[in-house]
Design an enzyme around this catalytic site. Structure first.
Site, PDB file in Angstrom:
ATOM      1  N   ASP A   1       0.824  -1.202   0.000  1.00 59.35           N
ATOM      2  CA  ASP A   1       0.000   0.000   0.000  1.00 59.35           C
ATOM      3  C   ASP A   1       0.862   1.257   0.000  1.00 59.35           C
ATOM      4  OD1 ASP A   1      -2.030  -1.814   0.189  1.00 59.35           O
ATOM      5  OD2 ASP A   1      -2.512  -1.393   2.278  1.00 59.35           O
TER       6      ASP A   1
ATOM      7  N   LYS B   1      -8.611  -2.571   9.010  1.00 61.93           N
ATOM      8  CA  LYS B   1      -7.552  -3.525   9.329  1.00 61.93           C
ATOM      9  C   LYS B   1      -7.348  -3.666  10.825  1.00 61.93           C
ATOM     10  CE  LYS B   1      -4.556  -3.097   5.240  1.00 61.93           C
ATOM     11  NZ  LYS B   1      -3.217  -2.675   4.808  1.00 61.93           N
TER      12      LYS B   1
END
Length: 572
Positions: free
Chosen positions: A251, A301
């Site tokens: 990411d 997350k």
């Protein structure tokens, strides 16, 4: 790309070379500057920008050190920032005090300041077996059990403090972090799978580097040089771990190193490497675009880390040790109780001579593909019945049982790892919290190797003019990835399964979840001339969209083009 300096722009057209996008972004920048000035009583000096990303293919394999294939999206996080003037006191006079606000009214203003704390460590020296050394470490209150917006800002700040302002042996600092005002805004939907958290951490890291004059640094080799994209990626990965996510780096790498109109092939072994890859979708007989569709299931997350994201990290790491034992890779096992990844198992298995951190030798994509095909055969040896037969000295090849439970209990996992219980816990669980009754070693490993192979096949598509059949081939790889994510890695959810199935019925060449999963977005490969009709069919066919207004629907489903990576905009 990793060695290139982080860009600093002073004109919007340089930052966004497409005129239509530059005009839109100039208006956003002006509005952010005006709001900052109104709230804080002085103008910002910089705007730090970090985009979200769409992972085209390659899910949950970055922390196993296999390559992935993301692209940055236009949606981003912007942070306007400036040193607070000495004559403008908003709060106490602590060094490095931060006043943080967010344009989203649901995120309340926050003020915080780092503190130096003593930390005693034991250090071995030549003069003595051990000696106690006093260090001073920064502390910022970040609770990974609570999902707070300012935690991502603090995480970025922490990395800057740790790298540039941490003294040793004395509390005296050569320089001190400045008091800072910041204003945050963004267009990435939280929990959408487009990596809003990584974009926040990258942008905040950049903001604190800029406001503390740490973008340009002195080194023994150069009196002054700009921090590189690779260094920023490394800092951002470590910073995001402070909010409780053990990220593999995809990411952050996509957000930092992306280039317009290209995807990125990002590999992590033996060293971090990112290269732009022209996409064939614009040169085929029929042009195609990416369409992102938000399932509206929020995927955070941090909140699900113990049973989802962090659990998968642990499962793949343990799988690497068990597979190394099955394959008899003594060189890896000789490292004792240290952790190694499935990518390192493959390197040892094929005898590549690769070593983490060493730039050469490295497997070519063709050699890596061949190795992955071999490993997919070996993965079958991780079926629990075969592991038990091997341990008992029986014929493991004949040990498959119909309908066998594929997961391992904790005790079974420890036993098959070859470590005693204490060493196992210290190696794999002392640094992370996970919860599970069964650990799916076989299924996770099969997904990692098959997904890594799909990435290489996707990357190999020729970017020159190609027949439309190429789009069907790429779409088939995406759909196979979704099937694996759902059945083997179990990171999908009913809504994502339904949305990808609807996308295929609505005319997509292929569709899959993107991001960590368990909610968030799908990405579909769609013919450009069918994009509007495709989006209309998704909106009509996915029940959760029924209650959305027009603007919310446009934010939920959109076509996107690959965007520029992170940068700092310096205001005059």
């Amino acid at each position: 790309m990793a060695t290139e300096p982080v860009p600093i722009f002073t004109s919007v057209i340089d930052a966004h070379p497409i005129p239509a996008i530059a005009t839109r972004e100039a208006a956003r920048f002006d509005a952010l500057v005006s709001e900052f000035t109104q709230r804080f009583g002085h103008k910002p000096a910089y705007i730090a920008r970090a985009p979200g990303r769409v992972n085209i293919i390659g899910e949950h394999i970055d922390y196993a050190l296999f390559g992935v294939f993301p692209a940055a999206v236009e949606q981003d996080v912007l942070i306007a920032c400036a040193r607070r003037p000495d004559d403008l006191v908003l709060d106490g006079g602590e060094r490095g005090h931060v006043h943080a606000q967010n344009l989203q009214p649901k995120y309340t203003p926050q003020t915080f300041a780092p503190m130096l704390r003593d930390a005693a460590i034991t250090q071995n020296t030549e003069q003595s077996a051990s000696s106690h050394v006093r260090l001073h470490q920064w502390h910022l209150d970040i609770d990974p059990r609570q999902l707070r917006w300012e935690s991502y800002v603090k995480a970025g700040y922490y990395g800057v403090l740790e790298r540039f302002f941490t003294p040793s042996g004395s509390a005296a600092l050569e320089s001190e972090p400045v008091n800072t005002d910041i204003l945050v805004t963004g267009t990435i939907p939280a929990g959408s799978g487009l990596s809003s958290s990584a974009a926040m951490v990258v942008a905040s890291t950049l903001a604190f580097l800029a406001v503390n004059d740490k973008l340009d640094i002195a080194t023994p080799d150069a009196p002054t040089r700009r921090i590189t994209k690779g260094e920023l990626v490394s800092m951002a990965v470590e910073n995001e771990k402070r909010v409780g996510v053990n990220s593999g780096g995809m990411d952050q790498a996509a957000s930092v190193t992306a280039l317009p109109s290209t995807a990125l092939y990002i590999s992590f072994y033996p060293v971090f490497h990112a290269e732009p890859v022209p996409l064939p979708i614009r040169r085929t007989a029929r042009k195609a675009v990416w369409v992102c569709a938000n399932s509206l299931v929020q995927s955070e997350k941090v909140l699900g880390a113990k049973t989802r994201y962090n659990l998968r990290v642990v499962e793949t790491l343990v799988a690497a040790r068990i597979l190394a034992r099955v394959l008899g890779l003594s060189a890896l096992l000789a490292s004792g109780d240290s952790k190694f990844t499935l990518r390192e198992v493959l390197a040892a298995y094929v005898g590549s001579g690769e070593a983490k951190g060493a730039p050469a030798p490295a497997l070519t994509p063709e050699q890596l593909s061949a190795g992955l095909e071999r490993m997919l055969d070996e993965v079958e040896r991780l079926r629990p019945a075969r592991l038990a037969a091997r341990e008992a000295g029986a014929d493991a090849a004949q040990a498959d049982a119909a309908g066998e439970e594929l997961g391992l209990t904790y005790d079974e996992m420890v036993r098959f790892s070859g470590l005693d219980a204490a060493a196992f816990h210290a190696t794999y669980l002392s640094w992370v919290e996970v919860e599970a009754t069964r650990f799916q070693i076989y299924k996770r490993t099969k997904h990692v190797f098959s997904e890594a192979l799909r990435v290489l096949r996707f990357r190999a598509a020729d970017a020159d003019a190609l027949p439309e059949s190429t789009l069907h081939d790429l779409g088939a790889l995406m759909s196979a990835s979704q099937a694996s994510c759902s059945a083997l890695f179990e990171c999908s959810c009913p809504e994502l399964d339904a949305l990808t199935a609807l996308a295929l019925r609505s005319g997509a060449y292929g569709s899959r979840l993107t991001g960590a999963g368990w909610g968030g977005c799908t990405v579909s490969l769609v013919a450009e001339d069918e994009a509007e009709a495709f989006i209309a069919r998704l909106v009509a066919g996915y029940p959760p969209y029924a209650g959305l207004g027009d603007e919310a629907r446009r934010e939920a489903v959109f076509a996107t083009v690959p965007s520029n990576g992170a940068f700092v905009f310096k205001l005059g």
